[in-house]
Design a protein around this motif. Structure first.
Motif, PDB file in Angstrom:
ATOM      1  N   GLU A  91     126.937  55.719  60.475  1.00 12.12           N
ATOM      2  CA  GLU A  91     126.745  56.254  61.819  1.00 12.12           C
ATOM      3  C   GLU A  91     126.253  55.125  62.737  1.00 12.12           C
ATOM      4  O   GLU A  91     125.094  55.111  63.163  1.00 12.12           O
ATOM      5  N   GLY A  95     122.483  53.249  61.955  1.00 14.72           N
ATOM      6  CA  GLY A  95     122.317  54.099  60.781  1.00 14.72           C
ATOM      7  C   GLY A  95     122.337  53.276  59.499  1.00 14.72           C
ATOM      8  O   GLY A  95     121.528  53.483  58.593  1.00 14.72           O
ATOM      9  N   SER A 222     131.180  50.237  68.642  1.00 16.73           N
ATOM     10  CA  SER A 222     130.400  50.590  69.835  1.00 16.73           C
ATOM     11  C   SER A 222     130.551  49.599  70.972  1.00 16.73           C
ATOM     12  O   SER A 222     130.172  49.901  72.096  1.00 16.73           O
ATOM     13  N   LEU A 227     133.382  52.733  71.841  1.00 17.38           N
ATOM     14  CA  LEU A 227     133.148  54.030  71.201  1.00 17.38           C
ATOM     15  C   LEU A 227     131.689  54.238  70.793  1.00 17.38           C
ATOM     16  O   LEU A 227     131.408  54.916  69.800  1.00 17.38           O
ATOM     17  N   ALA A 228     130.763  53.682  71.573  1.00 17.82           N
ATOM     18  CA  ALA A 228     129.337  53.845  71.256  1.00 17.82           C
ATOM     19  C   ALA A 228     128.962  55.317  71.102  1.00 17.82           C
ATOM     20  O   ALA A 228     128.132  55.678  70.273  1.00 17.82           O
ATOM     21  N   GLY A 229     129.585  56.163  71.912  1.00 17.62           N
ATOM     22  CA  GLY A 229     129.256  57.587  71.909  1.00 17.62           C
ATOM     23  C   GLY A 229     129.734  58.338  70.687  1.00 17.62           C
ATOM     24  O   GLY A 229     129.446  59.521  70.532  1.00 17.62           O
ATOM     25  N   LEU A 230     130.461  57.653  69.804  1.00 15.60           N
ATOM     26  CA  LEU A 230     130.921  58.321  68.577  1.00 15.60           C
ATOM     27  C   LEU A 230     130.264  57.768  67.313  1.00 15.60           C
ATOM     28  O   LEU A 230     130.528  58.257  66.219  1.00 15.60           O
ATOM     29  N   ARG A 231     129.401  56.791  67.449  1.00 12.65           N
ATOM     30  CA  ARG A 231     128.639  56.258  66.314  1.00 12.65           C
ATOM     31  C   ARG A 231     129.509  55.944  65.109  1.00 12.65           C
ATOM     32  O   ARG A 231     129.649  56.773  64.204  1.00 12.65           O
ATOM     33  N   MET A 254     129.298  61.267  58.584  1.00 15.73           N
ATOM     34  CA  MET A 254     130.227  60.734  59.581  1.00 15.73           C
ATOM     35  C   MET A 254     130.979  61.874  60.259  1.00 15.73           C
ATOM     36  O   MET A 254     131.469  62.780  59.605  1.00 15.73           O
ATOM     37  N   THR A 255     131.100  61.789  61.577  1.00 11.13           N
ATOM     38  CA  THR A 255     131.905  62.802  62.242  1.00 11.13           C
ATOM     39  C   THR A 255     133.388  62.517  61.995  1.00 11.13           C
ATOM     40  O   THR A 255     133.821  61.365  61.932  1.00 11.13           O
TER      41      THR A 255
ATOM     42  N   MET B  61     133.368  58.245  75.941  1.00 12.24           N
ATOM     43  CA  MET B  61     132.812  57.881  74.631  1.00 12.24           C
ATOM     44  C   MET B  61     132.317  56.447  74.547  1.00 12.24           C
ATOM     45  O   MET B  61     131.755  56.035  73.537  1.00 12.24           O
ATOM     46  N   TRP B  62     132.488  55.676  75.612  1.00 12.67           N
ATOM     47  CA  TRP B  62     131.906  54.321  75.615  1.00 12.67           C
ATOM     48  C   TRP B  62     130.394  54.347  75.784  1.00 12.67           C
ATOM     49  O   TRP B  62     129.720  53.352  75.503  1.00 12.67           O
ATOM     50  N   MET B  63     129.851  55.487  76.205  1.00 13.31           N
ATOM     51  CA  MET B  63     128.395  55.581  76.411  1.00 13.31           C
ATOM     52  C   MET B  63     127.703  56.137  75.172  1.00 13.31           C
ATOM     53  O   MET B  63     128.137  57.161  74.622  1.00 13.31           O
ATOM     54  N   TYR B  64     126.628  55.494  74.758  1.00 16.72           N
ATOM     55  CA  TYR B  64     125.785  56.086  73.723  1.00 16.72           C
ATOM     56  C   TYR B  64     125.363  57.480  74.157  1.00 16.72           C
ATOM     57  O   TYR B  64     125.255  57.769  75.354  1.00 16.72           O
ATOM     58  N   GLY B  65     125.115  58.344  73.189  1.00 20.62           N
ATOM     59  CA  GLY B  65     124.579  59.653  73.510  1.00 20.62           C
ATOM     60  C   GLY B  65     123.171  59.534  74.077  1.00 20.62           C
ATOM     61  O   GLY B  65     122.490  58.527  73.881  1.00 20.62           O
ATOM     62  N   GLY B 229     132.862  69.061  61.891  1.00 27.49           N
ATOM     63  CA  GLY B 229     133.369  67.697  62.014  1.00 27.49           C
ATOM     64  C   GLY B 229     132.658  66.867  63.068  1.00 27.49           C
ATOM     65  O   GLY B 229     132.940  65.682  63.219  1.00 27.49           O
ATOM     66  N   ARG B 231     129.063  67.120  63.370  1.00 27.50           N
ATOM     67  CA  ARG B 231     127.698  66.929  62.863  1.00 27.50           C
ATOM     68  C   ARG B 231     126.643  67.171  63.939  1.00 27.50           C
ATOM     69  O   ARG B 231     126.154  66.239  64.593  1.00 27.50           O
ATOM     70  N   ASN B 250     116.845  58.447  63.716  1.00 23.80           N
ATOM     71  CA  ASN B 250     117.696  57.437  64.330  1.00 23.80           C
ATOM     72  C   ASN B 250     117.984  57.918  65.756  1.00 23.80           C
ATOM     73  O   ASN B 250     118.910  58.679  65.995  1.00 23.80           O
ATOM     74  N   THR B 255     126.082  61.667  68.260  1.00 21.56           N
ATOM     75  CA  THR B 255     127.238  61.316  69.070  1.00 21.56           C
ATOM     76  C   THR B 255     127.183  62.076  70.389  1.00 21.56           C
ATOM     77  O   THR B 255     126.747  63.227  70.449  1.00 21.56           O
ATOM     78  N   ARG B 256     127.615  61.392  71.430  1.00 19.74           N
ATOM     79  CA  ARG B 256     127.724  62.042  72.739  1.00 19.74           C
ATOM     80  C   ARG B 256     128.697  63.223  72.647  1.00 19.74           C
ATOM     81  O   ARG B 256     128.505  64.258  73.291  1.00 19.74           O
TER      82      ARG B 256
END
Lengths: 368, 368
Positions: A91, A95, A222, A227-231, A254-255, B61-65, B229, B231, B250, B255-256
């Motif tokens: 993650e 993670g 990320s 894709l930071a928002g998807l870890r 993992m998502t 999705m480029w932004m961290y949550g 899917g 999480r 963590n 995820t965003r």
């Protein structure tokens, strides 16, 4: 009522966060940022093909992700010319860093890093009760010789090194890193964080060597992949070393979406190349903005630029605060010496325009 | 070459996985499943509105949550009539369970659960070196009195209870659970896993009481909301208890996308209701299929049905294997007594049709 007793270690830990996120700052300020250029995210966004893959996968989200991330690992194995057994998906690098500390750093064990390097790594070290040994930067770079000395002096089971570096953006050529690896005791695990590897000059990343059990090469979706928002991050290493993660990782953590998006991102090589080009050109522009304001940009191999504000830490802090008060989200290094800088992430031109205008005013404020 | 030494605890841990996922089984078999009804996922899928929200969010999705998941927590706080300080969001209940063990169960501490209950919880207990104390089920239910006895006998800092239960689908009325809570030592933390709470009869979940520091109520978006899917799970508890997660979680691990999807899922109350109705009707159909085959369905409050195959564990295992060989993914309880059953998740009619046809043949096989 009595509270159930936390473990003795947990009792000593502060409730803390390695970074204050931009959303938390926006809530505190009551205003949204106009430029989000503080977290080294990729404002260029994920590839349109990745976005399409995400949209197409929405209906599948009722299924847990594949616990082995097999498809993604196979693709990464092909890309890196290693076996899937040499790759563990997690993650984000964050993670995986937690798992690495948990696996290799026992309570009170010395763990070596650079003073002012990645706070999230330090958070995990503290969280597992290990002892952080922090070596100062030299000339804005992590000092390979000092890190090595500290490892040997402390007989450290774990050392963290980012190349290219965060928060300064500096880097060592592959040969220097390779010499560091070669000189490392076999009993010391090196976490080589290469989150910014894709934007570094050729000859920065040493060749992968998955016969070596004491090096973990950390990569992420990320940064340039947006894709930071998807870890989604991964470690590349020797097979038995990688297999150790199976002891402790959250197998179904993992998502499915991250697996699908990361896989699609690997397919879009052209987009990756276009982002790398944009990152390089934006770094140049940030350096030019710095120069035009009488400041010096530290040369960067990453998707951000550390700008030397020309004063001390207190002055740079004022500059950062003045930028934030103008709705420009940036961060800054905090360690002595590094703290004379602010750190600005690359972004599309519109956000850099906002930064450019705000910086001039912020400097006036900070000087006034 | 020498391998860096794992911590003494990690050295003793096996590389293992709490469950073999369906994809891993498909790879091993070389064939895809026709019915995926083994992991208590929701084949009814996420709401169309949630799917639209996911598609619309792809470009972000480029932004961290948001590290605080503030919007989602605020919505959940409103729904549950508690404060946001009473809620922590995590990467599924699985992720939160790991943190709970880490916070409240020190090495060698006794941790009480039921024999045959959630393997992922047990995995985390082992992973942090705590000692599992497992109490047998009675009449296919977790035994509240035996759990309580074990807690007191062992002076256990942590006890796990699922209501409704997995893998049997049985449940206790709220009053019994409340008496269990009231009788629990204040020094013992109760993890009350209510992953299947939405599909339980009214009067199954005791009222939330966030003044009580030693109860964590676990909820998830993986079951009726159809978002396994992505999480996303959460714990509801007393504010200081919830704040303890800030010591070790963590922070940027969510995820965003999960934040956005879960938030949209909460808005679509009608869809939730329609899934709950379909789950109930599918449970009835599974029970009927069992009866028509001379088997007995255990009454269920969950999104799955445990079917007593009428023989011993070896026979039920044969039935499960015969179903799998017919491309029907189901699982089964493994603990003595419970192992006479197979466990079948609810799903849309087409998959249940596949199961119905396969079951008849599987029983013939297993008996032959």
């Amino acid at each position: 009522m009595t509270h159930p007793r936390l473990t003795p270690l947990a009792e000593t830990l502060p409730a803390t966060v390695p970074f204050i996120g931009p959303e938390a700052q926006e809530r505190a300020r009551g205003t949204a940022f106009r430029a989000r250029i503080g977290a080294n995210e990729s404002g260029f966004g994920p590839s349109p093909k990745v976005q399409a893959a995400i949209a197409a996968a929405a209906g599948q989200m009722w299924m847990y992700g594949d616990a082995e991330s097999a498809e993604l690992r196979a693709k990464l194995a092909e890309k890196h010319e290693v076996s899937a057994q040499n790759i563990v998906i997690g993650e984000g690098i964050d993670g995986l860093l937690g798992l690495i500390v948990r696996l290799w750093a026992d309570k009170n064990a010395p763990v070596v890093t650079s003073l002012g390097a990645y706070p999230t790594f330090n958070y995990h070290v503290a969280g597992f009760g290990a002892r952080l040994v922090a070596v100062p930067y030299r000339a804005d770079r992590e000092s390979l010789s000092d890190l090595l000395d500290a490892v040997k002096r402390e007989n450290a089971p774990l050392v963290y090194l980012a190349n290219p570096d965060n928060p300064m953006g500096t880097w060592w050529p592959a040969d220097d890193i390779q010499r560091f690896i070669d000189a490392l005791p076999e009993t010391t695990m090196l976490v080589l964080d290469e989150a910014y590897g894709e934007t570094a000059p050729a000859g920065t990343l040493p060749p992968l060597d998955v016969t070596r059990p004491n090096v973990l090469r950390m990569r992420t979706f990320s940064k340039v992949y947006g894709l930071a928002g998807l870890r989604c991050g991964y470690a590349i290493g020797e097979a038995r070393t990688i297999n150790a993660f199976e002891k402790v990782r959250n197998h179904f953590g993992m998502t499915r979406m991250a697996q699908i998006a990361a896989s699609a991102a690997l397919d879009d090589v052209d987009y990756l190349q276009s982002v790398i080009t944009q990152v390089a050109s934006c770094r140049d522009r940030l350096a030019q903005i710095a120069t035009e304001n009488g400041l010096a940009a530290i040369p960067s191999a990453t998707n951000f630029v550390a700008i030397d504000c020309g004063g001390d830490g207190a002055f740079a802090l004022k500059v950062m605060q003045a930028l934030i008060s103008r709705d420009v989200f940036v961060r800054k290094p905090m360690a002595p010496g590094l703290d004379r800088c602010i750190r600005v992430s690359v972004a599309p031109a519109a956000e850099i325009d906002v930064f450019e205008r705000a910086l001039r005013a912020a400097l006036t404020d900070a000087r006034g």
